[in-house]
Design an enzyme around this catalytic site. Structure first.
Site, PDB file in Angstrom:
ATOM      1  N   ILE A  56       0.816  -1.226   0.000  1.00 13.09           N
ATOM      2  CA  ILE A  56       0.000   0.000   0.000  1.00 13.09           C
ATOM      3  C   ILE A  56       0.845   1.270   0.000  1.00 13.09           C
ATOM      4  O   ILE A  56       0.325   2.359  -0.174  1.00 13.09           O
ATOM      5  CB  ILE A  56      -1.016   0.033   1.177  1.00 13.09           C
ATOM      6  N   GLY A  57       2.153   1.120   0.178  1.00 11.78           N
ATOM      7  CA  GLY A  57       2.970   2.334   0.154  1.00 11.78           C
ATOM      8  C   GLY A  57       4.426   2.030   0.415  1.00 11.78           C
ATOM      9  O   GLY A  57       4.788   0.935   0.847  1.00 11.78           O
ATOM     10  N   GLY A  59       8.186   4.230   1.657  1.00 15.90           N
ATOM     11  CA  GLY A  59       8.863   5.463   2.031  1.00 15.90           C
ATOM     12  C   GLY A  59      10.355   5.248   1.930  1.00 15.90           C
ATOM     13  O   GLY A  59      10.820   4.207   1.471  1.00 15.90           O
ATOM     14  N   LYS A  60      11.075   6.258   2.377  1.00 16.21           N
ATOM     15  CA  LYS A  60      12.535   6.211   2.334  1.00 16.21           C
ATOM     16  C   LYS A  60      13.054   5.063   3.203  1.00 16.21           C
ATOM     17  O   LYS A  60      14.039   4.423   2.885  1.00 16.21           O
ATOM     18  CB  LYS A  60      13.047   7.547   2.868  1.00 16.21           C
ATOM     19  N   TYR A  61      12.361   4.813   4.310  1.00 13.87           N
ATOM     20  CA  TYR A  61      12.886   3.874   5.303  1.00 13.87           C
ATOM     21  C   TYR A  61      12.082   2.587   5.429  1.00 13.87           C
ATOM     22  O   TYR A  61      12.400   1.745   6.251  1.00 13.87           O
ATOM     23  CB  TYR A  61      12.943   4.553   6.682  1.00 13.87           C
ATOM     24  N   GLU A  63       8.745  -0.227   3.609  1.00 11.94           N
ATOM     25  CA  GLU A  63       7.688  -0.581   2.661  1.00 11.94           C
ATOM     26  C   GLU A  63       6.489  -0.998   3.504  1.00 11.94           C
ATOM     27  O   GLU A  63       6.647  -1.647   4.539  1.00 11.94           O
ATOM     28  CB  GLU A  63       8.135  -1.720   1.751  1.00 11.94           C
ATOM     29  N   VAL A  64       5.299  -0.603   3.047  1.00 13.44           N
ATOM     30  CA  VAL A  64       4.101  -0.809   3.865  1.00 13.44           C
ATOM     31  C   VAL A  64       3.098  -1.678   3.103  1.00 13.44           C
ATOM     32  O   VAL A  64       2.842  -1.454   1.916  1.00 13.44           O
ATOM     33  CB  VAL A  64       3.469   0.548   4.256  1.00 13.44           C
ATOM     34  N   LYS A  79       4.579  -2.882   8.366  1.00 15.64           N
ATOM     35  CA  LYS A  79       5.617  -1.942   7.934  1.00 15.64           C
ATOM     36  C   LYS A  79       6.961  -2.661   8.012  1.00 15.64           C
ATOM     37  O   LYS A  79       7.450  -2.957   9.097  1.00 15.64           O
ATOM     38  CB  LYS A  79       5.598  -0.701   8.834  1.00 15.64           C
ATOM     39  N   ASP A 167       7.532  14.839  11.863  1.00 16.96           N
ATOM     40  CA  ASP A 167       7.129  14.616  10.464  1.00 16.96           C
ATOM     41  C   ASP A 167       5.612  14.693  10.330  1.00 16.96           C
ATOM     42  O   ASP A 167       4.988  13.856   9.675  1.00 16.96           O
ATOM     43  CB  ASP A 167       7.653  13.267   9.961  1.00 16.96           C
TER      44      ASP A 167
END
EC number: 2.7.11.1
Length: 339
Positions: A56-57, A59-61, A63-64, A79, A167
């Site tokens: 579903i997504g 990021g830099k740090y 995967e979700v 995550k 953030d």
């Protein structure tokens, strides 16, 4: 007093700015509460209890994925952390275990580890989020009052626990409008606050970075998160998403100065003994501070005086002048009845 974590942040020789609230929240707790340098004792769950449904997504740090617990058939979010310094992983785990169960903070169900790669994965509650680009344009004033109160409750809670999120942005504020549920997610950049520590300014996402980050003011605090809330609120109220849209970090400060003024920016720097970094030499011009009425048009039906005043008290250069989360909740905007 033991020194706070030193690798990511440095204890300063000159203390020039200390949080107005909760400044000793970490000092008042035992060292193991905030000290992630020594590693973290993790009660690993069983990775075989979970299955991935789909991605579903990313990021830099991390995967979700959306997932499912096969023991109780409960849906969850998985995550998977990308290989980064263990210290950063320890920090996120310590912060999540300290905060989970708190109001409007995403619930951490479990921490598991891949047997071969040893890469950790965090198992969270699932929120049926509606994308902010779809949801925010539907908001009326009572919706803004309700959801921003929920966000401020989460922030006041984490700040009271000695933690800055660092953030805050729409992508990290999950809202399920059917259940009227809000959860603050992604604590990967969050950090423990200690007075007199020089923090890394390479945090937050560009459009929501406070001016303190853009002028290398390292002794920032919880008030950074309130700038980000102000950016979110201004974007909704003035129908300008994002409200400050810089093409780079230096340009982000220029965009802020076009609204809040250059003279005022220099006054802020002077107060804390800072100078404008050299990357601004050719791009910062003499901007006059704009009135908030400049952003009010026939389209901005939500821009009532009360909410504009709240925005004005959040979007301040001087982090010491911004409302705290608790003060913001007490603002007259939240006490006024709107249809």
């Amino acid at each position: 007093m033991p020194l706070p974590p030193s690798t990511l942040n440095q204890k300063s020789n000159r203390v020039y700015s200390v949080a107005r609230v909760y400044k000793n929240a970490c000092e008042e707790r035992p060292q193991e509460y905030w000290d992630y340098e020594q590693g973290v004792t993790i009660d690993w769950g069983k990775i075989s209890n979970y299955e991935i449904i789909n991605k579903i997504g990313r990021g830099k740090y991390s995967e979700v994925f959306s997932g499912r617990c096969i023991v109780n058939n409960q849906k969850c979010v998985i995550k998977v952390l990308k290989p980064v310094k263990m210290k950063k992983i320890y920090r996120e785990l310590k912060i999540l275990t300290n905060l989970t169960g708190g109001p409007n903070v995403v619930g951490l169900y479990d921490i598991v580890q891949d047997a071969d790669s040893k890469i950790p994965a965090l198992i969270f509650e699932e929120i049926k989020n509606v994308d902010f680009r779809t949801l925010y344009p539907t908001f009326k004033l009572p919706d803004i009052q309700y959801y921003f109160t929920q966000l401020l409750i989460a922030l006041d809670y984490c700040h009271s626990m000695g933690i800055m999120h660092r953030d805050v942005k729409p992508q990290n504020v999950m809202i399920d409008p059917t259940e009227r549920k809000l959860r603050l997610i992604d604590w990967g950049l969050a950090e423990f606050y200690h007075p007199g520590v020089d923090y890394n300014v390479r945090v937050a996402s560009r459009y929501h970075k406070g001016p303190e980050l853009l002028v290398n003011l390292n002794q920032y605090d919880y008030s950074l998160d309130l700038w980000s809330v102000g950016c979110m609120l201004a974007a909704i109220v003035f129908k300008k998403e994002p409200f400050f849209k810089g093409s780079s970090n230096p340009d982000q400060l220029v965009k802020i100065a076009t609204v809040l003024g250059t003279k005022e920016l220099l006054g802020y720097l002077g107060k804390y003994g800072l100078h404008l970094p050299s990357e601004y030499d050719n791009i910062m011009r003499d901007f006059t501070k704009k009135s908030w009425t400049h952003f009010i048009t026939s389209e901005t039906k939500l821009a009532v005086p009360e909410v504009v005043d709240l925005i004005d008290n959040l979007l301040r250069y001087d982090h010491q002048e911004r409302l705290t989360a608790k003060e913001a909740m007490d603002h007259k905007f939240f006490k006024t009845k709107f249809e």
